[in-house]
Scaffold this motif. Structure first.
Motif, mmCIF file in Angstrom:
data_model
loop_
_atom_site.group_PDB
_atom_site.id
_atom_site.type_symbol
_atom_site.label_atom_id
_atom_site.label_comp_id
_atom_site.label_asym_id
_atom_site.label_seq_id
_atom_site.Cartn_x
_atom_site.Cartn_y
_atom_site.Cartn_z
ATOM 1 N N TYR A 172 0.735 -1.069 -0.046
ATOM 2 C CA TYR A 172 -0.046 -0.027 -0.029
ATOM 3 C C TYR A 172 0.825 1.327 -0.141
ATOM 4 O O TYR A 172 1.726 1.442 0.898
ATOM 5 N N ILE A 173 0.725 2.124 -1.021
ATOM 6 C CA ILE A 173 1.596 3.200 -1.161
ATOM 7 C C ILE A 173 0.592 4.589 -1.181
ATOM 8 O O ILE A 173 -0.437 4.617 -1.722
ATOM 9 N N GLY A 174 1.035 5.571 -0.606
ATOM 10 C CA GLY A 174 0.724 6.696 -0.463
ATOM 11 C C GLY A 174 1.197 7.996 -1.283
ATOM 12 O O GLY A 174 2.437 8.017 -1.181
ATOM 13 N N SER A 175 0.568 8.595 -2.136
ATOM 14 C CA SER A 175 0.923 9.842 -2.643
ATOM 15 C C SER A 175 0.177 10.635 -2.670
ATOM 16 O O SER A 175 -1.290 10.638 -2.623
ATOM 17 N N THR A 176 0.475 12.119 -2.846
ATOM 18 C CA THR A 176 -0.286 13.407 -2.833
ATOM 19 C C THR A 176 -0.678 13.785 -4.461
ATOM 20 O O THR A 176 0.192 14.024 -5.290
ATOM 21 N N VAL A 177 -2.063 13.682 -4.637
ATOM 22 C CA VAL A 177 -2.607 14.325 -5.990
ATOM 23 C C VAL A 177 -2.599 16.048 -5.973
ATOM 24 O O VAL A 177 -3.157 16.648 -5.125
#
Length: 762
Positions: A172-177
């Motif tokens: 599970y990877i988090g990134s900012t749109v």
């Protein structure tokens, strides 16, 4: 209640304590932290060493932590992960800017600002080299550089189906749109973004602002996930992630989640330890600066401090954006990760995530289901059967003078089983006739303990074995050091009496003669060495859950005084006071350590839970202020001291008063006087690090600085010179004191440590 029933009587309160053992960790959340995320390699080394890696099924990562999570989820070994995380070519990612490593810092910073300003990517790098590096990593782990979340999910299911197990994990990877009105954190995983390549997801999450350009995917630009959240733990609080048979914690958190944070020392002090730095707001810019910090800090402090199981790793003060970390610093980060992870798991072999207290047996049994009541009866029957097979234990228990809830006799167990049969019938009758008044059974006077069943997995057993080995070694060192210490103490006591009959009378000034002699310093070295060993033993025993009643334990009054002192010192910190007042504050509670290079290299430890150490600390502070003629600070601190003095004397003005305050006699007094003066020296060094400490008890009280009485002559040499020069002393800090550590090559020499002591004491 989940699992096997358990209940233990708390001896002090008489209440019945029920624990829910910690479930296996199966969700891992790795925090971002730029180049400091090399510390995660140390975590993986420990997870693999003790066989904990296989417990995890779901792993989240963000920013720098996303790179670590990627390799771990693809099933790479700890050795390979250490190679990857300790050799990330940050300079190569800057696309041909290797020459910056040789550019002076000022010009390098100017060049970076100019490059960012003129870059069409809004950063130093387009991220293309970084992405290619990640693709190569994915190809190594998955066989295809464009492997997606869907591919990883399929591999996991195939390996489980074919082999029953897999080293791969759900990622599970988090990134900012950043291309929507209000930038949001997006979670990329098999469920939400199955077609997204793993390399793209990690590159987007780790695209640190100004270093890497945002990455485009599916019509949007994605940037560093750490902008919105530095660690992904809350996504695992959905019911589907709960361990089988385990409910949410009281804070509605999943107890199977382990968070791993790489923190600065300031973050550790505040977030973990709760020691908040006071910031003065004097100007508008001060206030604005603090508001900006508040708005930009994106971590739930309460969650990490109180609601999560967290491994905290210090970042060693590295610059998170440094492109050229030296190998020594990187390996230091790896070692810090190993130490923090090992310490965490050592503390969790007997951990409970939920503890409840009940007033008596009736309260506890009333919370059990009827199945739980049957289970308790079965447990007592098993205990009886096991005891009857051990005749020696049966005999020992019969000889106990008082009832022991942990060691019941055969008759006591039989009585308990008989009661449980009656109670079982009582509960069954209540179930059938809910509206009828059924007479309550007569509860036994005593409760027999049912200990909780903590996990017996491989990693628990390995760590327990290692801890027991360490405990045995520490105890051997203690036995040896105590024997030597007592022998030298006896010799010093006899020596002090031999030529000074006044020492047997009331002239306390005579006790000062020679407290700074080499022989006393040797005893101080032994004393501090033993303190260190005692602390290590107590720490290991706590981790092993061993009762340590046979060791020295502070009584209730002593504990109360420590708490009182701590509260008073905390109250002083809440007000504005002088820098000299700040420097005398203990840096750690209840034990703080310090080092003063005097004649010997001794590391002192002051345990404020001990009466003598508490007295020495209070006296040292008052003497320091008195000697520096800082009477305002002295009077302020005097308010703290008065609570611990039966008389009204706070600052000793005569040698007799000081001796009475310490409350010891030779030779213990000599050791305490030396420690007291060293503590004042420590305050002096903190204030002026470049100056040699000048405080002297001799001068303070107008005494002669004569050495310990005896027939010394000019042919005598100082003990530290004798040892270091004549017999080649080894400096081994974790064995005997350095002043008495004899080189192993000299073991057959006629000069033993005892003879050395006698030589110096002539």
């Amino acid at each position: 209640m989940q699992g096997r029933p358990n209940a233990i009587v708390d001896k002090k309160s008489g209440k019945i304590i029920v624990q829910t053992p910690m479930p296996p960790f199966h969700c891992l959340a790795l925090k971002g932290g730029g180049v400091a995320c090399a510390a995660h390699a140390g975590l993986f080394n420990i997870l693999e060493k003790y066989g904990i890696s296989d417990d995890f099924e779901h792993v989240s990562g963000i920013s720098g932590g996303a790179i670590a999570a990627l390799g771990f989820c693809m099933g790479m070994s700890a050795k390979r992960m250490t190679e990857i995380l300790s050799n990330i070519p940050m300079d190569k990612f800057m696309e041909g800017s290797e020459s910056w490593a040789y550019t002076p810092t000022f010009f390098s910073n100017v060049r970076k600002l100019f490059s960012i300003w003129n870059s069409p990517h809004h950063a130093l790098s387009s991220g293309k080299v970084f992405l290619e590096w990640l693709k190569a990593l994915v190809k190594e782990g998955m066989g295809d550089e464009l492997a997606t979340f869907e591919d990883l999910d399929r591999k996991i299911k195939e390996e489980k189906r074919n082999h029953g197990v897999t080293k791969k994990k759900n990622l599970y990877i988090g990134s900012t749109v950043v291309t929507i009105g209000i930038p949001e954190l997006r979670i990329m995983c098999a469920d939400k973004t199955p077609k997204m390549p793993l390399a793209f997801a990690v590159a987007a999450s780790a695209a640190y602002p100004t270093l890497f350009a945002p990455f485009e995917y599916d019509g949007h630009l994605y940037g560093d996930g750490g902008v919105k959240n530095v660690i992904l733990t809350k996504l695992f609080d959905e019911r589907s992630f709960l361990p089988p048979g385990i409910p949410f914690s009281d804070k509605a958190k999943n107890p199977g989640v382990l968070a791993v944070n790489v923190y600065t020392q300031k973050e550790i002090d505040q977030i973990v330890s709760g020691r908040c730095e006071q910031v003065k707001i004097e100007k508008t810019r001060d206030y604005a600066g603090q508001l900006i910090k508040a708005a930009s800090y994106n971590e739930d402090i309460d969650e990490i401090r109180h609601a999560r199981n967290t491994i905290t790793i210090s970042d060693a003060g590295v610059d998170r954006t440094n492109l050229y970390l030296p190998p020594s610093v990187i390996m230091d980060l790896v070692h810090r990760g190993e130490s923090a992870a090992k310490e965490f798991f050592e503390n969790h072999i007997f951990a409970a995530y939920d503890i409840k207290a009940y007033n008596d047996m009736a309260d506890w049994l009333g919370t059990l289901s009827i199945e739980g009541v049957f289970a308790v009866e079965d447990i007592y029957e098993e205990m009886l059967e096991k005891l009857q097979q051990n005749t020696d234990e049966m005999r020992e228990r019969e000889l106990l003078a008082e009832f022991d809830p942990a060691r019941p006799t055969v008759k006591q167990l039989e009585d308990q089983i008989r009661f449980m049969g009656q109670y079982k019938n009582f509960r069954l009758a209540k179930c059938k006739n809910a509206n009828e008044n059924i007479i309550n059974p007569v509860y036994p006077v005593h409760h027999i303990n049912i200990p909780p069943e903590f996990p017996k997995s491989a990693w628990h057993e390995k760590i327990k074995y290692e801890l027991q080995q360490r405990l045995d070694q520490v105890q051997q060192k203690i036995d040896s050091a105590e024997a030597e210490y007592e022998k030298f103490m006896s010799e010093l006591a006899a020596y002090l009496r031999s030529d000074s009959p006044a020492l047997g009378h009331d002239d306390s000034a005579e006790f000062f003669r020679g407290y700074n002699d080499e022989k006393v310093q040797v005893l101080v070295s032994y004393n501090e060495h033993l303190n260190k060993l005692y602390q290590e033993r107590n720490t290991i025993e706590c981790k092993l859950g061993i009762k340590c009643d046979y060791h020295v334990i502070a009584d209730a009054e002593n504990s109360k005084q420590f708490v009182d002192l701590r509260n008073k010192l905390d109250a002083l910190k809440e007000i504005n006071f002088s820098p000299s007042m700040r420097l005398i504050m203990p840096e750690e509670m209840p034990i703080f350590t310090f080092k003063v290079t005097h004649n010997y290299d001794i590391t002192y430890s002051i345990d404020l839970r001990k009466k003598i150490d508490r007295s020495l600390y209070l006296i040292a502070v008052m003497l320091f202020f008195q000697n520096k003629k800082r009477f305002a600070e002295r009077d302020k601190f005097n308010e703290v001291c008065m609570s611990f003095r039966q008389d009204n004397q706070s600052v000793p003005t005569t040698a007799d008063q000081l001796v009475k305050m310490i409350g010891q006699k030779d030779p213990e007094l000599q050791v305490s006087l030396f420690r007291l003066e060293s503590l004042v020296h420590y305050f002096e060094i903190k204030e002026k690090p470049l100056e040699k400490p000048a405080f002297s008890l001799y001068e303070m009280f107008g005494l002669s600085s004569n050495p310990i009485p005896g027939n010394r002559n000019d042919q005598d040499v100082e003990m530290h010179l004798l040892i270091k020069d004549s017999i080649n002393c080894d400096i081994v800090h974790d064995e005997m004191p350095v002043t008495l550590q004899v080189n192993s090559s000299q073991k057959d020499d006629e000069s033993s440590t005892e003879e050395i002591f006698r030589l110096a004491a002539r």
